[in-house]
Structure formats: structure tokens, C-alpha cells
Design a protein around this motif. Structure first.
Motif, PDB file in Angstrom:
ATOM      1  N   PRO A 100      23.683  27.716  53.547  1.00 54.90           N
ATOM      2  CA  PRO A 100      24.983  28.077  54.117  1.00 54.90           C
ATOM      3  C   PRO A 100      25.521  29.323  53.413  1.00 54.90           C
ATOM      4  CG  PRO A 100      24.892  25.740  53.573  1.00 54.90           C
ATOM      5  CD  PRO A 100      23.682  26.352  52.975  1.00 54.90           C
ATOM      6  N   ALA A 101      26.059  30.243  54.183  1.00 56.32           N
ATOM      7  CA  ALA A 101      26.576  31.499  53.629  1.00 56.32           C
ATOM      8  C   ALA A 101      28.033  31.674  54.033  1.00 56.32           C
ATOM      9  CB  ALA A 101      25.735  32.680  54.112  1.00 56.32           C
ATOM     10  N   ALA A 102      28.867  31.948  53.069  1.00 59.59           N
ATOM     11  CA  ALA A 102      30.294  32.161  53.312  1.00 59.59           C
ATOM     12  C   ALA A 102      30.657  33.594  52.930  1.00 59.59           C
ATOM     13  CB  ALA A 102      31.130  31.164  52.519  1.00 59.59           C
ATOM     14  N   LEU A 103      31.772  34.064  53.465  1.00 59.43           N
ATOM     15  CA  LEU A 103      32.220  35.432  53.205  1.00 59.43           C
ATOM     16  C   LEU A 103      33.656  35.423  52.695  1.00 59.43           C
ATOM     17  CD1 LEU A 103      31.958  38.554  53.432  1.00 59.43           C
ATOM     18  CD2 LEU A 103      32.741  38.333  55.790  1.00 59.43           C
ATOM     19  N   LEU A 104      33.866  36.055  51.564  1.00 50.98           N
ATOM     20  CA  LEU A 104      35.208  36.237  51.011  1.00 50.98           C
ATOM     21  C   LEU A 104      35.536  37.719  51.028  1.00 50.98           C
ATOM     22  CD1 LEU A 104      37.779  35.377  49.448  1.00 50.98           C
ATOM     23  CD2 LEU A 104      36.431  35.647  47.346  1.00 50.98           C
ATOM     24  N   VAL A 105      36.672  38.073  51.612  1.00 47.90           N
ATOM     25  CA  VAL A 105      37.134  39.455  51.644  1.00 47.90           C
ATOM     26  C   VAL A 105      38.393  39.560  50.787  1.00 47.90           C
ATOM     27  CG1 VAL A 105      37.903  41.371  53.094  1.00 47.90           C
ATOM     28  CG2 VAL A 105      36.203  39.753  53.966  1.00 47.90           C
ATOM     29  N   VAL A 106      38.388  40.474  49.844  1.00 45.12           N
ATOM     30  CA  VAL A 106      39.516  40.659  48.941  1.00 45.12           C
ATOM     31  C   VAL A 106      40.270  41.921  49.337  1.00 45.12           C
ATOM     32  CG1 VAL A 106      40.252  40.878  46.536  1.00 45.12           C
ATOM     33  CG2 VAL A 106      38.204  39.529  47.100  1.00 45.12           C
ATOM     34  N   CYS A 107      41.583  41.789  49.543  1.00 38.56           N
ATOM     35  CA  CYS A 107      42.422  42.905  49.996  1.00 38.56           C
ATOM     36  C   CYS A 107      43.612  43.078  49.069  1.00 38.56           C
ATOM     37  CB  CYS A 107      42.920  42.664  51.419  1.00 38.56           C
ATOM     38  SG  CYS A 107      41.613  42.351  52.627  1.00 38.56           S
ATOM     39  N   GLN A 108      44.237  44.234  49.191  1.00 36.42           N
ATOM     40  CA  GLN A 108      45.397  44.534  48.352  1.00 36.42           C
ATOM     41  C   GLN A 108      46.667  44.794  49.144  1.00 36.42           C
ATOM     42  OE1 GLN A 108      43.350  47.694  45.962  1.00 36.42           O
ATOM     43  NE2 GLN A 108      44.174  46.572  44.228  1.00 36.42           N
ATOM     44  N   LEU A 132      32.601  35.102  63.447  1.00 36.57           N
ATOM     45  CA  LEU A 132      32.795  35.372  62.023  1.00 36.57           C
ATOM     46  C   LEU A 132      34.223  35.006  61.634  1.00 36.57           C
ATOM     47  CD1 LEU A 132      31.533  36.859  59.444  1.00 36.57           C
ATOM     48  CD2 LEU A 132      32.894  38.819  60.229  1.00 36.57           C
ATOM     49  N   ARG A 133      34.351  34.151  60.636  1.00 40.06           N
ATOM     50  CA  ARG A 133      35.668  33.755  60.148  1.00 40.06           C
ATOM     51  C   ARG A 133      35.712  33.933  58.626  1.00 40.06           C
ATOM     52  NH1 ARG A 133      34.753  29.748  64.131  1.00 40.06           N
ATOM     53  NH2 ARG A 133      36.350  29.721  65.783  1.00 40.06           N
ATOM     54  N   PRO A 134      36.006  35.132  58.155  1.00 35.68           N
ATOM     55  CA  PRO A 134      36.045  35.343  56.705  1.00 35.68           C
ATOM     56  C   PRO A 134      37.232  34.608  56.082  1.00 35.68           C
ATOM     57  CG  PRO A 134      35.964  37.429  57.916  1.00 35.68           C
ATOM     58  CD  PRO A 134      36.299  36.357  58.893  1.00 35.68           C
ATOM     59  N   VAL A 135      37.081  34.222  54.841  1.00 38.44           N
ATOM     60  CA  VAL A 135      38.225  33.751  54.070  1.00 38.44           C
ATOM     61  C   VAL A 135      38.716  34.957  53.275  1.00 38.44           C
ATOM     62  CG1 VAL A 135      36.770  32.969  52.150  1.00 38.44           C
ATOM     63  CG2 VAL A 135      39.068  32.037  52.429  1.00 38.44           C
ATOM     64  N   VAL A 136      40.016  35.153  53.246  1.00 34.90           N
ATOM     65  CA  VAL A 136      40.589  36.382  52.698  1.00 34.90           C
ATOM     66  C   VAL A 136      41.500  36.070  51.523  1.00 34.90           C
ATOM     67  CG1 VAL A 136      42.012  38.405  53.187  1.00 34.90           C
ATOM     68  CG2 VAL A 136      40.448  37.523  54.940  1.00 34.90           C
ATOM     69  N   ALA A 137      41.330  36.822  50.449  1.00 37.15           N
ATOM     70  CA  ALA A 137      42.223  36.748  49.292  1.00 37.15           C
ATOM     71  C   ALA A 137      43.021  38.039  49.229  1.00 37.15           C
ATOM     72  CB  ALA A 137      41.421  36.560  48.010  1.00 37.15           C
ATOM     73  N   GLY A 138      44.331  37.919  49.119  1.00 40.28           N
ATOM     74  CA  GLY A 138      45.176  39.105  49.086  1.00 40.28           C
ATOM     75  C   GLY A 138      46.564  38.760  48.604  1.00 40.28           C
ATOM     76  N   PRO A 139      47.492  39.688  48.760  1.00 36.64           N
ATOM     77  CA  PRO A 139      48.858  39.440  48.285  1.00 36.64           C
ATOM     78  C   PRO A 139      49.555  38.305  49.026  1.00 36.64           C
ATOM     79  CG  PRO A 139      48.754  41.451  49.583  1.00 36.64           C
ATOM     80  CD  PRO A 139      47.345  41.020  49.351  1.00 36.64           C
ATOM     81  N   HIS A 140      49.030  37.921  50.189  1.00 43.17           N
ATOM     82  CA  HIS A 140      49.658  36.861  50.965  1.00 43.17           C
ATOM     83  C   HIS A 140      49.367  35.473  50.414  1.00 43.17           C
ATOM     84  CE1 HIS A 140      45.577  37.048  52.353  1.00 43.17           C
ATOM     85  NE2 HIS A 140      45.713  35.951  53.070  1.00 43.17           N
ATOM     86  N   ASN A 141      48.297  35.329  49.620  1.00 40.98           N
ATOM     87  CA  ASN A 141      47.959  33.981  49.139  1.00 40.98           C
ATOM     88  C   ASN A 141      47.570  33.916  47.671  1.00 40.98           C
ATOM     89  OD1 ASN A 141      45.438  35.205  49.292  1.00 40.98           O
ATOM     90  ND2 ASN A 141      44.632  33.838  50.862  1.00 40.98           N
ATOM     91  N   MET A 142      47.390  35.034  47.006  1.00 39.62           N
ATOM     92  CA  MET A 142      47.097  35.005  45.579  1.00 39.62           C
ATOM     93  C   MET A 142      48.381  34.748  44.781  1.00 39.62           C
ATOM     94  SD  MET A 142      43.878  35.279  44.871  1.00 39.62           S
ATOM     95  CE  MET A 142      43.807  34.045  46.192  1.00 39.62           C
ATOM     96  N   PRO A 143      48.291  34.006  43.672  1.00 40.71           N
ATOM     97  CA  PRO A 143      49.504  33.655  42.919  1.00 40.71           C
ATOM     98  C   PRO A 143      50.116  34.869  42.215  1.00 40.71           C
ATOM     99  CG  PRO A 143      47.563  32.990  41.699  1.00 40.71           C
ATOM    100  CD  PRO A 143      47.078  33.436  43.052  1.00 40.71           C
ATOM    101  N   VAL A 144      51.422  34.829  42.066  1.00 40.88           N
ATOM    102  CA  VAL A 144      52.141  35.825  41.262  1.00 40.88           C
ATOM    103  C   VAL A 144      52.292  35.211  39.871  1.00 40.88           C
ATOM    104  CG1 VAL A 144      54.285  37.117  40.985  1.00 40.88           C
ATOM    105  CG2 VAL A 144      53.332  36.762  43.270  1.00 40.88           C
ATOM    106  N   ILE A 145      51.452  35.624  38.947  1.00 45.08           N
ATOM    107  CA  ILE A 145      51.407  34.990  37.624  1.00 45.08           C
ATOM    108  C   ILE A 145      52.278  35.776  36.649  1.00 45.08           C
ATOM    109  CG2 ILE A 145      49.935  34.288  35.697  1.00 45.08           C
ATOM    110  CD1 ILE A 145      47.702  33.827  37.656  1.00 45.08           C
ATOM    111  N   THR A 146      53.467  35.260  36.408  1.00 50.00           N
ATOM    112  CA  THR A 146      54.390  35.877  35.453  1.00 50.00           C
ATOM    113  C   THR A 146      54.755  34.908  34.333  1.00 50.00           C
ATOM    114  OG1 THR A 146      56.268  35.235  36.847  1.00 50.00           O
ATOM    115  CG2 THR A 146      55.366  37.440  37.172  1.00 50.00           C
ATOM    116  N   ASP A 147      54.142  33.731  34.363  1.00 51.28           N
ATOM    117  CA  ASP A 147      54.355  32.754  33.297  1.00 51.28           C
ATOM    118  C   ASP A 147      53.257  32.947  32.241  1.00 51.28           C
ATOM    119  OD1 ASP A 147      55.618  30.065  32.340  1.00 51.28           O
ATOM    120  OD2 ASP A 147      53.443  29.729  32.321  1.00 51.28           O
ATOM    121  N   LEU A 148      53.643  33.091  30.996  1.00 51.13           N
ATOM    122  CA  LEU A 148      52.699  33.413  29.938  1.00 51.13           C
ATOM    123  C   LEU A 148      51.637  32.336  29.765  1.00 51.13           C
ATOM    124  CD1 LEU A 148      51.803  35.316  27.719  1.00 51.13           C
ATOM    125  CD2 LEU A 148      53.470  34.251  26.187  1.00 51.13           C
ATOM    126  N   GLU A 149      52.034  31.089  29.776  1.00 54.07           N
ATOM    127  CA  GLU A 149      51.059  30.014  29.592  1.00 54.07           C
ATOM    128  C   GLU A 149      50.092  29.929  30.772  1.00 54.07           C
ATOM    129  OE1 GLU A 149      50.543  28.459  26.794  1.00 54.07           O
ATOM    130  OE2 GLU A 149      52.138  29.763  26.042  1.00 54.07           O
TER     131      GLU A 149
END
Length: 290
Positions: A100-108, A132-149
Motif C-alpha cells: 500500500p502506498a500513501a501520499l503526504l503533501v506538505v504546504c505552507q 488520488l486523495r493526498p493527505v495534506v499537512a499545512g497551516p490549516h491542520n498543523m499545531p501552533v506550538i507556543t508552549d515551551l513544554e
């Protein structure tokens, strides 16, 4: 050896291409009757090698579902040719590895991410065939990490958060949090994260902030990228000091002089010019004999 029945089952459509539209009603789809049809060569082998490279390819092993492949593509903007290339990658990988092959597309940016995550089919609307149904990582779903821990718990994810939010208002806080979290990290862990983040920010304004943070907060690291960032910081400070001395002495600073000073990235040369600037009769005299 190919059997006669095998040949008959597909060659009949070569004989009468319009047959497909007539058969389609039995298939539960409505294909318009063609107004023209051409039989094309069936050999799909490339006549000459065509270079096709996925950005990153990983094989994962899982206890629950066995192994699978992940192709990772970085996409900076919309590209109408990409879905066809991505479909080729996935189908080729499936054929080659039988996994099985999956596709991840990373955007900004949101627009590219929204475009990339749309399902694209190779066939007509009634017969999508290969979708084709890529899974996408971008500003719409990536976490905003501002907590130090939270940043300390997963430095690589924090770096990806910075990269995918590079153009977002929260980027400054994300970068400050990441640089603080890296203070406690071993150098072999911090070095690649520093570099990934610097590269991922590209030529955006946030890159300057990141380089300044590395120069100050992570001054004890000695990696190539860290030294390069600190040299840039020292060069910028040296250029500013040199121009201030010339201004305070009341010397005329032409655009050529200002441009040469600000373009210099060598802290030692700028230090040499600064020493001359204290007594030079003109701004141009700072560069004499060079």
C-alpha cells in the motif's frame, strides 16, 4: 502465453470503440456516445528514461496492518501538472513494491493546501477509475506550538509547525518557543532542527528572526548552520556600526558606499573598515587600497 479469450475481451473494443458507450448502461454509468475514437499504441514503456523523483519515500512497518509506503511531497504553490505526477508515483510504487502506498503533501499556505487535498480522478466523471486523495499537512491542520513544554516534548514537530506556519502571524512566537526549547537539547539533536527550520522558512521575514534567535539563544552551538547564522548576525551588526560612525562624523555616505557596506557578509572585513572609518577623510576612503 496470452489466451484467445483474453485477446477477444479487449480487442473487440478496438474493433468497435463505440461499443464502450453502449455497454456502459449495463455498468451503471452513463457514458456519452463518442463522436470520434482512435486506437493508440498499447505499449506504455518509456522510449527513453524519464526522470521521476518523489521528494521523500519511506517504508513503515506496523504490527496491525503490516508494511506500507509513504511518499512525501513538498508543494509551494498550485501546479496543475502535479496530480498526474503524484498518481504516477503512487501507482508505480504500488506496482513495484506490491505494498500500500500513501501520499503526504506538505504546504505552507492555505490556498495551496486546499488545492492539494482535493481528490483528482484520472477517468471521466462517471468513471473515476483511479482517484488520488493526498493527505495534506499545512497551516490549516498543523499545531501552533507556543508552549515551551510542548515544544520540548517534540522538537521535530515544533520545527514542522514553524515551517508550515512560516507566513502566519503566530510564527514569531513559535520560533521564540522553539529556540528556547532547543537550549536544553544535545547539539546532535539541535543541529538538524536548526537547519531544517532555517531552510523551511525560506526567504520569508521570519527567517531573519530565526537567525537572530540562533545567534543569541543558541550561541554555544558550533554547527555549520549555526556558525553561518551567527556570522550573518555579526556582519549585520558590523555594517550598522560602520554606518553609524560615518554618520556621526558628518561624512557624506553615497548609495554606493552604503550598498557596499550592507552587502558585505564578512565580519572581519567590516571590523577592518570600521577601524578606518574612525579617521578616514571621506566615506570612500574606508575602502582605499582594496
Amino acid at each position: 502465453m496470452v489466451s484467445p479469450s483474453h485477446e477477444a475481451m479487449h480487442r473487440i473494443f478496438q474493433h468497435d470503440p463505440g461499443l464502450f458507450s453502449r455497454v456502459s448502461r449495463f455498468l451503471g454509468v452513463d457514458i456519452p456516445r463518442p463522436i470520434g475514437a482512435t486506437a493508440l499504441p498499447t505499449d506504455l514503456t518509456e522510449a527513453s528514461p524519464v526522470e521521476r523523483r518523489v521528494d521523500t519515500l519511506l517504508r513503515f512497518e506496523t504490527a496491525e496492518q503490516g508494511p506500507f509506503l509513504l511518499a512525501v511531497e513538498a508543494q509551494g504553490k498550485k501546479d496543475p501538472d502535479k496530480p498526474a505526477s503524484w498518481a504516477y508515483y503512487v501507482s508505480y510504487l504500488w506496482t513495484k513494491y506490491r505494498l500500500p502506498a500513501a501520499l503526504l503533501v506538505v504546504c505552507q499556505d492555505y490556498a495551496t493546501a486546499k488545492w492539494a487535498q482535493q481528490a483528482v480522478s484520472s477517468g471521466p466523471p462517471q468513471l473515476p477509475t483511479l482517484t488520488l486523495r493526498p493527505v495534506v499537512a499545512g497551516p490549516h491542520n498543523m499545531p501552533v506550538i507556543t508552549d515551551l513544554e510542548e515544544a520540548r516534548a517534540d522538537l521535530v514537530l515544533a520545527s514542522l509547525a514553524a515551517i508550515t506556519h512560516a507566513a502566519e502571524p503566530a510564527i514569531n512566537e513559535i520560533l521564540k518557543t522553539l529556540s528556547t526549547a532547543l537550549r536544553d537539547a544535545p547539539q546532535d539533536v539541535a543541529d538538524p532542527i536548526i537547519e531544517f527550520t532555517a531552510q523551511g522558512l525560506g526567504n520569508r521575514p521570519a527567517n531573519r528572526l530565526w537567525r537572530n534567535l540562533v545567534a543569541v539563544d543558541l550561541s554555544f552551538y558550533k554547527s555549520y548552520i549555526s556558525e553561518e547564522i551567527r556570522d550573518e548576525g555579526r556582519a549585520q551588526a558590523g555594517a550598522e556600526a560602520l554606518l553609524i560612525v560615518l554618520e556621526q562624523r558628518g561624512l557624506d555616505i553615497s548609495d554606493d558606499v552604503r550598498g557596499r557596506v550592507t552587502a558585505c557578509g564578512d565580519p572581519e572585513i567590516l571590523r577592518h573598515w570600521l577601524a578606518r572609518a574612525v579617521t578616514a577623510p571621506t566615506a570612500e576612503a574606508v575602502f582605499e587600497d582594496e
